[in-house]
Design an enzyme around this catalytic site. Structure first.
Site, PDB file in Angstrom:
ATOM      1  N   GLU A 124       0.848  -1.202   0.000  1.00  0.00           N
ATOM      2  CA  GLU A 124       0.000   0.000   0.000  1.00  0.00           C
ATOM      3  C   GLU A 124       0.875   1.241   0.000  1.00  0.00           C
ATOM      4  OE1 GLU A 124      -1.504  -0.147   4.028  1.00  0.00           O
ATOM      5  OE2 GLU A 124      -2.985  -1.654   3.482  1.00  0.00           O
ATOM      6  N   LYS A 126       2.542   4.543   1.189  1.00  0.00           N
ATOM      7  CA  LYS A 126       2.769   5.091   2.522  1.00  0.00           C
ATOM      8  C   LYS A 126       2.407   6.575   2.447  1.00  0.00           C
ATOM      9  CE  LYS A 126       6.159   5.113   6.238  1.00  0.00           C
ATOM     10  NZ  LYS A 126       6.113   6.507   6.606  1.00  0.00           N
ATOM     11  N   ASP A 128       1.877  10.369   3.389  1.00  0.00           N
ATOM     12  CA  ASP A 128       2.677  11.293   4.190  1.00  0.00           C
ATOM     13  C   ASP A 128       1.768  12.278   4.922  1.00  0.00           C
ATOM     14  OD1 ASP A 128       4.950  12.245   5.248  1.00  0.00           O
ATOM     15  OD2 ASP A 128       5.688  13.224   3.435  1.00  0.00           O
ATOM     16  N   TYR A 236      -6.033   2.278   7.181  1.00  0.00           N
ATOM     17  CA  TYR A 236      -5.138   1.196   6.761  1.00  0.00           C
ATOM     18  C   TYR A 236      -4.745   0.248   7.902  1.00  0.00           C
ATOM     19  CZ  TYR A 236      -1.703   4.607   8.461  1.00  0.00           C
ATOM     20  OH  TYR A 236      -1.022   5.514   9.216  1.00  0.00           O
ATOM     21  N   LYS A 324      10.920   2.786   1.494  1.00  0.00           N
ATOM     22  CA  LYS A 324      10.891   4.226   1.279  1.00  0.00           C
ATOM     23  C   LYS A 324      11.418   4.593  -0.103  1.00  0.00           C
ATOM     24  CE  LYS A 324      10.317   6.852   4.596  1.00  0.00           C
ATOM     25  NZ  LYS A 324      10.821   7.061   5.910  1.00  0.00           N
ATOM     26  N   CYS A 418      28.769  41.439   9.954  1.00  0.00           N
ATOM     27  CA  CYS A 418      27.357  41.209   9.658  1.00  0.00           C
ATOM     28  C   CYS A 418      26.962  41.897   8.348  1.00  0.00           C
ATOM     29  CB  CYS A 418      26.522  41.749  10.818  1.00  0.00           C
ATOM     30  SG  CYS A 418      24.768  41.754  10.470  1.00  0.00           S
ATOM     31  N   CYS A 421      24.447  44.967   9.154  1.00  0.00           N
ATOM     32  CA  CYS A 421      24.788  46.213   9.856  1.00  0.00           C
ATOM     33  C   CYS A 421      26.276  46.498   9.906  1.00  0.00           C
ATOM     34  CB  CYS A 421      24.222  46.194  11.269  1.00  0.00           C
ATOM     35  SG  CYS A 421      25.109  45.079  12.381  1.00  0.00           S
ATOM     36  N   CYS A 441      26.144  38.078  14.808  1.00  0.00           N
ATOM     37  CA  CYS A 441      26.372  39.514  14.727  1.00  0.00           C
ATOM     38  C   CYS A 441      26.403  40.079  16.142  1.00  0.00           C
ATOM     39  CB  CYS A 441      25.234  40.132  13.934  1.00  0.00           C
ATOM     40  SG  CYS A 441      25.142  41.901  14.095  1.00  0.00           S
ATOM     41  N   CYS A 447      21.550  46.499  14.640  1.00  0.00           N
ATOM     42  CA  CYS A 447      21.405  45.671  13.449  1.00  0.00           C
ATOM     43  C   CYS A 447      19.941  45.636  13.010  1.00  0.00           C
ATOM     44  CB  CYS A 447      21.897  44.259  13.750  1.00  0.00           C
ATOM     45  SG  CYS A 447      21.779  43.188  12.328  1.00  0.00           S
TER      46      CYS A 447
END
Ligand code: IVH
Length: 700
Positions: A124, A126, A128, A236, A324, A418, A421, A441, A447
């Site tokens: 069957e 599977k 999700d 199922y 899978k 960063c 900034c 940062c 910032c």
């Protein structure tokens, strides 16, 4: 990178097992508890598989309550918890086609069946989604539970009742008195797309994939929300049954369909492993065109008498296995590596890719996780890279796919400033000398990527505690350029006076609310030093460390001088900070980093011209209610409401009149009514008067 194969000693296995177990647990919590997966299914399965291998080699590692024994994360606190009469288990996985034959052979061996004896197996899809157990009594739906941790699930009956796909009554004269049907709640691809469109239009967050959308929609406190979300269901499996209506799995599924339950049309009864593999391939070929997500094919021994004999090993049945689908991959060109700054200052590299289709979805961005990961994989801008998408998580870069003759770009150099900034971005070293994988940062106050969160923190209850300047107001004022940094809060009234665009004219405001807001800000122009320090949001400077610093330094200026001089690790100033009782190296360094940044010094200076810093406030109390927001509702018998309020405040708590998400404790007496109901809906701590007296230290 070549790895040296060391012999696996029990000690080494134990260390690896502990590490795997911890990471599996964290992923389980993210996936089941927060509906937000942190790894691809393939990676997760890899971890589980390795765990299984270690446990097979060293059975002592397989402790009964270890991760290979539990499924999913403990149920959340939002819903009533109910124990499953029959545990809801999971499935073992196979990935390679050769393992399908091994599964069939293993089953035969266990049952002592000769190779020529027939062994029909159902295959069957599977689905999700998320599994759910529906309990019918006398044919009527009475209870619906999520899987939870496999032993205890969440009561989602009211929500499940809103699903058209789930019959409220089973029809048929052979429906057993007690009948628990299990299956998958999922969202179709079109329903998912429509939901995300609506979410985006309403300015709400979109869901990453149909599975998360289904989980998020089912686990709503308000069933009306679930009702608007179009969820579907396939039956199922089953749990408790007072009578077994069929002798085979396929017979059971046909019976479910006859009773009015939706069952999957792609299930097929197969005669042998070749048949199973052929069906697996045909389901996989049709996967993209299906209206719902599937992530593999489940094989189940059809004969229920065989199933009963086969039984279970730890968390999975011996009579079933999930085959899978492999994670989907493609190659494309890495156009650029952008570094994004998160709300807490973490720098995250994002790969910009030449658009490529992976598993039916066009991918243009992928995560590179962090600086070390880029170095380890040595991916460079301009490289061709392998990209993997495992259905539900953000696509990942597996590594470069190199053309031996084409020249390559330079190795990637991660920025040490960063990008938002320009402040220095650093990697912290913890007390054990380990370097943080994340670079952050240091320009917290200035910032733009962090500003809003910092301002919220600055105004929060344990910092400046400015009433009327909540998260929403800060977001809107920041968005309109009214406040950028803490000092701006204190110049707001003066600027508003001069401005033509008055705050009072904004939606949701009026003359009174603006007056109240300005009064609340004025009231905080004098603030104890510990609150100022805490409000600055310096890394590792929480309430306790803020107090330690306020106790040690006579003024903010004295602290600034030392912290700035502490930029030099071998300095006396650094030693002074480190020596402050309870502070230590990590905090000393964080202070040096913060005050080492000119932007931050300027922001603090600007703030200090607006406010008066007072000596540290007396500790309200070490009471468990200090700092908590308490709402009293209903009658109290042993003290008046006023008395209770005064007592709470003297213990450092704040007493509020209405219940909200910010409330910590609701003390509910007789006749408490709607406030109590709301508190329970929000999952808040609700206690009675006796428990309150206990907490307030006046018990018995
Ligand atoms: S049978 C004891 N059949 O996969 C066996 N599970 O990895 C119970 N799932 O928890 C599971 N489609 O959420 C089974 N046709 C199917 C399935 C299926 C999806 C999910 C289910 C289960 C998980 C196990």
């Amino acid at each position: 990178m070549p790895t040296t194969a060391k012999p696996l000693t029990e000690r080494r296995a134990r260390t690896e097992h502990a590490r795997l177990a911890a990471s599996i647990k964290a992923h389980d919590i993210a996936y089941h508890g927060h509906d937000a997966p942190t790894v691809s299914d393939a990676e997760y399965d890899g971890l589980r598989r390795r765990l299984g291998e270690l446990e097979a080699a060293f059975p002592a590692l397989a402790a009964p309550a270890g991760p290979s024994d539990s499924v999913g994360a403990a149920p959340s606190e939002k819903f009533r918890h109910v124990r499953h009469k029959v545990p809801m288990l999971s499935l073992g996985n196979v990935f390679a086609e050769a393992e399908v034959g091994e599964f069939a052979a293993r089953v035969r061996r266990f049952l002592g069946l000769p190779t020529e004896a027939p062994l029909p197996v159902m295959a069957e899809p599977k689905i999700d989604g998320l599994s759910c157990a529906l309990r019918y009594e006398a044919g009527r739906l009475v209870l619906a539970l999520t899987r939870g941790d496999g032993h205890e699930g969440e009561d989602v009956t009211a929500n499940i009742r809103t699903l058209d796909a789930v019959p409220k009554h089973l029809s048929g004269d052979d429906v057993p008195a007690v009948c628990e049907v299990r299956g998958e709640v999922y969202m179709t691809k079109p329903d998912f797309a429509a939901l995300n469109r609506r979410q985006a239009e309403a300015g709400k967050p979109v869901f990453a994939n149909p599975r998360n959308a289904a989980a998020g929609s089912l686990r709503q406190l308000d069933p009306q929300v679930t009702a608007g979300r179009s969820l579907s269901f396939f039956a199922y499996a089953w749990g408790e049954l007072s009578a077994l209506p069929a002798a085979t799995h396929s017979g059971m599924i046909a019976t479910f369909a006859r009773w009015g339950l939706p069952t999957n049309p792609l299930a097929k009864l197969c005669a042998d492993a070749d048949d199973l593999i052929a069906h697996y391939r045909s389901v996989e070929a049709g996967r993209a065109a299906l209206p719902y997500d599937i992530d593999g094919v489940v094989y189940k021994v059809d004969d229920l008498a065989y199933q009963a004999r086969l039984g279970f090993v730890s968390r999975a049945p011996r009579w079933a296995v999930a085959h899978k689908f492999p994670a989907e991959r493609a190659t494309t060109r890495l156009l650029a590596i952008d570094v994004q700054v998160g709300r807490t200052g973490s720098l995250t590299p994002v790969a910009r890719l030449e658009p490529v289709t992976v598993g039916g979805v066009v991918v243009t961005n992928a995560t590179l996780h962090n600086e070390d990961e880029i170095a380890r994989k040595d991916v460079r801008v301009g490289d061709r890279v392998a990209v993997q998408r495992a259905g539900d998580v953000i696509p990942q870069i597996l590594g470069p796919v190199l053309d031996p003759v084409a020249p390559r770009g330079e190795p990637y150099v991660f920025p040490d400033h960063c990008p938002a900034c320009g402040s220095a971005a650093i990697r912290e070293v913890d007390a054990k000398g380990e370097v943080d994988v994340v670079r952050r940062c240091t320009g917290g106050l200035v910032c733009p990527a962090q500003a809003v969160e910092r301002l919220k923190h600055f105004c929060s209850r344990l910092a400046f505690d400015i009433e009327g300047l909540g998260d929403k107001q800060i977001e809107s004022f920041y968005g309109d350029g009214l406040i950028h940094a803490p000092a701006d809060i204190f110049t707001l009234a003066a600027r508003d006076k001069r401005s033509l665009k008055k705050i009072a004219d904004r939606e949701g405001y009026g003359a009174t609310s603006v007056r109240n807001l300005f009064a609340a800000i004025e009231a905080r122009r004098s603030v104890p030093m510990n609150r100022v320090l805490f409000g600055l949001g310096i890394r590792h400077v929480g309430e306790t460390n803020a107090r330690r610093l306020a106790r040690h330094f006579p003024s903010m200026e004295a602290l600034r001088q030392i912290a700035e001089a502490a930029g030099e690790p071998a300095s006396e100033a650094r030693a002074e900070l480190q020596a402050i009782e309870g502070l230590g190296d990590v905090v000393a360094e964080a202070l040096a980093d913060f005050f080492g940044e000119a932007h931050n010094r300027a922001a603090v200076e600007a703030l200090l011209t607006e406010i008066t810093v007072e000596p540290m406030e007396a500790i309200a109390s070490s009471s468990p209610v200090a700092g908590k927001v308490i709402v009293f509702t209903g009658g109290l018998e042993r003290m008046t409401r006023d008395e209770a309020k005064a007592r709470a405040e003297s213990l450092g708590a704040k007493v509020a009149g209405t219940v909200s998400r910010k409330t910590d404790i609701v003390v509910a007496g007789p006749g408490s009514g709607s406030k109590e109901t709301k508190a329970r809906e929000l999952g808040l701590m609700v206690i009675d008067e006796a428990a309150w007296l206990e907490l307030a230290g006046a018990g018995a």
